[in-house]
Design a protein around this motif. Structure first.
Motif, mmCIF file in Angstrom:
data_model
loop_
_atom_site.group_PDB
_atom_site.id
_atom_site.type_symbol
_atom_site.label_atom_id
_atom_site.label_comp_id
_atom_site.label_asym_id
_atom_site.label_seq_id
_atom_site.Cartn_x
_atom_site.Cartn_y
_atom_site.Cartn_z
ATOM 1 N N ARG A 7 -97.249 -37.646 -11.705
ATOM 2 C CA ARG A 7 -96.186 -37.127 -11.274
ATOM 3 C C ARG A 7 -95.557 -37.341 -10.094
ATOM 4 N NH1 ARG A 7 -97.868 -30.687 -9.725
ATOM 5 N NH2 ARG A 7 -99.372 -31.484 -8.075
ATOM 6 N N ALA A 8 -96.367 -37.895 -9.028
ATOM 7 C CA ALA A 8 -95.961 -38.387 -7.732
ATOM 8 C C ALA A 8 -96.109 -39.872 -7.719
ATOM 9 C CB ALA A 8 -96.368 -37.676 -6.699
ATOM 10 N N ALA A 9 -96.183 -40.711 -8.806
ATOM 11 C CA ALA A 9 -96.587 -42.282 -8.789
ATOM 12 C C ALA A 9 -95.259 -42.735 -7.776
ATOM 13 C CB ALA A 9 -96.750 -42.602 -9.861
ATOM 14 N N GLY A 10 -95.906 -43.581 -6.797
ATOM 15 C CA GLY A 10 -94.878 -44.409 -6.040
ATOM 16 C C GLY A 10 -94.169 -43.592 -4.885
ATOM 17 N N CYS A 11 -94.556 -42.304 -4.748
ATOM 18 C CA CYS A 11 -93.782 -41.419 -3.972
ATOM 19 C C CYS A 11 -94.669 -41.292 -2.838
ATOM 20 C CB CYS A 11 -93.309 -40.095 -4.703
ATOM 21 S SG CYS A 11 -92.098 -40.331 -5.801
ATOM 22 N N THR A 12 -94.217 -41.409 -1.444
ATOM 23 C CA THR A 12 -95.116 -41.062 -0.291
ATOM 24 C C THR A 12 -94.295 -40.622 0.721
ATOM 25 O OG1 THR A 12 -94.784 -43.310 0.503
ATOM 26 C CG2 THR A 12 -96.619 -42.989 -0.920
ATOM 27 N N VAL A 13 -92.941 -40.383 0.494
ATOM 28 C CA VAL A 13 -92.112 -39.669 1.638
ATOM 29 C C VAL A 13 -91.692 -38.403 1.024
ATOM 30 C CG1 VAL A 13 -89.663 -40.281 2.851
ATOM 31 C CG2 VAL A 13 -91.491 -41.958 2.206
ATOM 32 N N LEU A 14 -91.432 -37.769 2.102
ATOM 33 C CA LEU A 14 -90.959 -36.225 1.835
ATOM 34 C C LEU A 14 -90.041 -35.888 2.759
ATOM 35 C CD1 LEU A 14 -93.776 -35.735 0.257
ATOM 36 C CD2 LEU A 14 -94.068 -33.682 1.370
ATOM 37 N N HIS A 15 -88.893 -35.325 2.534
ATOM 38 C CA HIS A 15 -88.202 -34.675 3.209
ATOM 39 C C HIS A 15 -87.933 -33.222 3.240
ATOM 40 C CE1 HIS A 15 -83.829 -33.557 4.790
ATOM 41 N NE2 HIS A 15 -84.065 -34.134 5.596
ATOM 42 N N VAL A 16 -88.195 -32.554 4.163
ATOM 43 C CA VAL A 16 -88.257 -31.115 4.094
ATOM 44 C C VAL A 16 -87.216 -30.512 5.030
ATOM 45 C CG1 VAL A 16 -89.910 -29.074 4.339
ATOM 46 C CG2 VAL A 16 -90.846 -31.455 4.184
ATOM 47 N N ASP A 17 -86.402 -29.525 4.411
ATOM 48 C CA ASP A 17 -85.310 -29.201 4.904
ATOM 49 C C ASP A 17 -85.196 -27.576 4.930
ATOM 50 O OD1 ASP A 17 -82.807 -28.894 6.083
ATOM 51 O OD2 ASP A 17 -81.726 -30.065 4.608
ATOM 52 N N MET A 18 -85.163 -26.957 5.855
ATOM 53 C CA MET A 18 -85.160 -25.622 5.960
ATOM 54 C C MET A 18 -83.915 -24.702 5.257
ATOM 55 S SD MET A 18 -88.067 -24.735 7.388
ATOM 56 C CE MET A 18 -88.569 -26.477 6.830
ATOM 57 N N ASP A 19 -83.791 -23.889 4.466
ATOM 58 C CA ASP A 19 -82.600 -23.530 3.849
ATOM 59 C C ASP A 19 -81.748 -22.696 4.848
ATOM 60 O OD1 ASP A 19 -83.492 -24.762 1.366
ATOM 61 O OD2 ASP A 19 -84.796 -23.176 0.849
ATOM 62 N N ALA A 20 -80.718 -22.757 4.962
ATOM 63 C CA ALA A 20 -79.755 -21.944 5.997
ATOM 64 C C ALA A 20 -80.746 -21.515 7.018
ATOM 65 C CB ALA A 20 -79.279 -20.831 5.111
ATOM 66 N N PHE A 21 -80.994 -22.320 7.927
ATOM 67 C CA PHE A 21 -82.160 -22.027 8.938
ATOM 68 C C PHE A 21 -81.990 -20.851 9.900
ATOM 69 C CE2 PHE A 21 -84.263 -23.453 12.899
ATOM 70 C CZ PHE A 21 -85.532 -22.978 12.454
ATOM 71 N N PHE A 22 -80.930 -21.000 10.391
ATOM 72 C CA PHE A 22 -80.449 -20.031 11.571
ATOM 73 C C PHE A 22 -80.267 -18.874 10.842
ATOM 74 C CE2 PHE A 22 -78.269 -23.404 14.553
ATOM 75 C CZ PHE A 22 -79.562 -23.973 14.596
ATOM 76 N N THR A 145 -87.568 -19.911 3.527
ATOM 77 C CA THR A 145 -87.839 -20.748 2.498
ATOM 78 C C THR A 145 -87.441 -22.276 3.130
ATOM 79 O OG1 THR A 145 -85.769 -20.397 1.487
ATOM 80 C CG2 THR A 145 -87.584 -19.161 0.772
ATOM 81 N N CYS A 146 -87.943 -23.359 2.309
ATOM 82 C CA CYS A 146 -87.497 -24.789 2.359
ATOM 83 C C CYS A 146 -87.200 -25.320 1.235
ATOM 84 C CB CYS A 146 -88.294 -25.343 3.648
ATOM 85 S SG CYS A 146 -89.977 -25.636 2.821
ATOM 86 N N SER A 147 -86.786 -26.451 1.434
ATOM 87 C CA SER A 147 -86.338 -27.254 -0.013
ATOM 88 C C SER A 147 -87.216 -28.733 0.568
ATOM 89 C CB SER A 147 -85.017 -27.495 -0.438
ATOM 90 O OG SER A 147 -84.363 -26.217 -0.659
ATOM 91 N N VAL A 148 -87.684 -29.308 -0.615
ATOM 92 C CA VAL A 148 -88.446 -30.604 -0.419
ATOM 93 C C VAL A 148 -87.981 -31.702 -1.246
ATOM 94 C CG1 VAL A 148 -90.666 -31.783 -0.534
ATOM 95 C CG2 VAL A 148 -90.396 -29.247 0.621
ATOM 96 N N GLY A 149 -87.491 -32.866 -0.852
ATOM 97 C CA GLY A 149 -87.369 -33.965 -1.643
ATOM 98 C C GLY A 149 -88.509 -34.928 -1.505
ATOM 99 N N VAL A 150 -88.984 -35.386 -2.753
ATOM 100 C CA VAL A 150 -90.078 -36.355 -2.860
ATOM 101 C C VAL A 150 -89.801 -37.765 -3.528
ATOM 102 C CG1 VAL A 150 -92.657 -36.474 -3.575
ATOM 103 C CG2 VAL A 150 -91.705 -34.234 -3.196
ATOM 104 N N ALA A 151 -89.964 -38.720 -2.709
ATOM 105 C CA ALA A 151 -89.499 -40.095 -3.215
ATOM 106 C C ALA A 151 -90.301 -41.305 -2.710
ATOM 107 C CB ALA A 151 -88.075 -40.310 -3.110
ATOM 108 N N GLY A 152 -89.877 -42.355 -2.836
ATOM 109 C CA GLY A 152 -90.492 -43.550 -2.355
ATOM 110 C C GLY A 152 -89.808 -43.874 -1.061
ATOM 111 N N THR A 153 -88.462 -43.496 -0.883
ATOM 112 C CA THR A 153 -87.771 -43.834 0.301
ATOM 113 C C THR A 153 -87.098 -42.568 1.087
ATOM 114 O OG1 THR A 153 -85.628 -44.213 -0.817
ATOM 115 C CG2 THR A 153 -87.188 -46.166 -0.737
ATOM 116 N N LYS A 154 -86.911 -42.835 2.353
ATOM 117 C CA LYS A 154 -86.291 -41.884 2.952
ATOM 118 C C LYS A 154 -84.933 -41.402 2.673
ATOM 119 C CE LYS A 154 -86.686 -42.160 7.734
ATOM 120 N NZ LYS A 154 -86.675 -42.995 9.049
#
Length: 417
Positions: A7-22, A145-154
């Motif tokens: 399910r994560a083959a080839g994916c080593t990069v995460l982008h984590v972004d807080m939801d509506a942070f402030f 909460t936060c949202s996460v993108g998982v992929a092989g590139t930034k």
């Protein structure tokens, strides 16, 4: 439960972004506002939205929108001024969590970061398991909460986190990249602003897939060699950049837009003092000293000028920043010019622990820094503004309603997700 195979083959990069942070941090502090539209930003005619809950965004409210317009779109929204010291404290806790997972953490702002988790798999599972672990811990420990993108590139990971919002996670494995990218509008590509988008639309290129199938030389002729090559590579999911840990902040500062144009030098001086104090507090919170101080002045006709000066010794003391900022402003000789906005910025930052300091500092400098550190402690306990210079005590209540209403501060900016 063991992670699903592949399910994560080839994916080593995460982008984590807080939801509506402030806004989310404000709702955490005031739980009675949960589920209601909340706007963080300046009030008054010139206030600007910094962040908004998703309940407010459903009405069309977004960051950088004038607050007055936001309230016309969503008149039931609660408007809060914001507390940068609190947001910085929460951000530091979140970044510490990321670094407990991998040393390869590249913060982009207070509320988002890239992580390279290629070395954490044996301990924590694949990138999907790590993303789930991060989302659960951020919620448990910070109440947001936060949202996460998982992929092989930034590049793809960042797009995936945007698509996962709010409070979700999206995995894009290498074989899935083209199917994910090519239906997106061209403005999803990094580097496509309004002007570039207009050029691409004139060429009939509306999606990333349209752009990908145009020869690179055609794009280079239309956009320039560098931009054309860059967009062509991204359109095919090629992004060789690695996660760069702990990129140092180059600058930090604050600026204020007045509710009406100001032509009184005394008012400008008070504002420069306020901004210098805020900037110094930010320096101390990130453990940096400033080598250079700059100011920004925007006039009633929106013309803008900046001036800067390098200090003899790096500092994080508000009074020292103010003395330099005031000298820079006074040297402009503006007299009764009508001023719309002023800003103070600390630049050429160095690590406070490693910076070379003068061996002998006068008692006055020691006393000033000790006082500001005490004010930092009071702010953490009692809230921003608990202790401030006497000059600023009546800042928001001066005659004529010239108090500033909108503020922006940050190192590399604070995009809101």
């Amino acid at each position: 439960m063991a992670p699903a195979a592949g399910r994560a083959a080839g994916c080593t990069v995460l982008h984590v972004d807080m939801d509506a942070f402030f806004a989310s941090v404000e709702v955490r502090r005031r739980p009675e506002l949960a589920g209601t539209p909340v706007i963080v930003g300046g009030a008054g005619n010139r206030g600007v939205v910094t962040s908004a809950t998703y309940e407010a965004r459903r009405y069309g409210v977004h960051a950088a929108m004038p607050t007055a317009r936001a309230l016309r779109l969503c008149p039931t929204a609660t408007v809060l001024p914001g507390d940068m010291a609190l947001y910085t404290e929460v951000s530091r806790s979140v970044m510490a969590l990321f670094r407990s997972i991998t040393p390869l953490v590249e913060p982009l702002s207070l509320d988002e970061a890239f992580l390279d988790v290629s070395g954490a798999g044996r301990r924590l599972g694949d990138a999907v398991a790590i993303g789930e672990h991060i989302r659960a811990r951020v919620y448990d420990e910070q109440g947001i909460t936060c949202s996460v993108g998982v992929a092989g590139t930034k590049f793809v990971a960042k797009l995936a986190s945007t698509r996962a919002k709010p409070d979700g996670m999206l995995v894009v494995r290498p074989p899935e990249v083209m199917g994910f990218l090519h239906p997106l509008p061209v403005n999803a590509l990094w580097g496509v602003g309004p002007k570039t988008e207009e050029t691409l639309l004139r060429l009939g290129l509306r999606t990333v897939g349209d752009l990908a199938h145009v020869p690179a030389r055609t794009l280079q002729r239309a956009l320039g060699a560098a931009a054309g090559t860059h967009l062509h590579e991204l359109a095919w999911g090629r992004d060789p950049r690695r996660v760069v840990p702990d990129e140092p902040e180059r600058s930090t500062g604050a600026e204020e837009t007045f509710s009406s144009d100001v032509d009184d030098p005394a008012v400008i001086h008070r504002e420069l003092l306020h901004l210098s104090e805020r900037t110094a507090g930010r320096l101390r919170s990130i453990g940096c000293l400033a080598r250079t101080v700059s100011i920004k002045v925007r006039f009633a006709d929106f013309a803008t000028i900046t001036r800067s000066r390098t200090l003899g010794t790096p500092t994080d003391v508000g009074k020292e920043l103010y003395d330099t900022a005031r000298a820079l402003y006074d040297a402009l000789g503006l007299e009764r010019a009508r001023i719309r906005l002023v800003g103070v910025r600390a630049e050429r930052l160095v690590d406070a622990g490693a910076a070379h300091q003068q061996l002998e500092l006068g008692a006055r400098e020691h006393g000033r820094r000790d006082a500001e550190l005490a004010a930092d402690r009071a702010a953490r306990r009692f809230g921003a503004g608990a202790v401030r210079p006497a000059t600023l005590l009546h800042r928001s209540g001066r005659p004529g309603g010239t108090g500033p209403r909108a503020a922006r501060t940050g190192g590399r900016g604070h995009p809101e997700g």
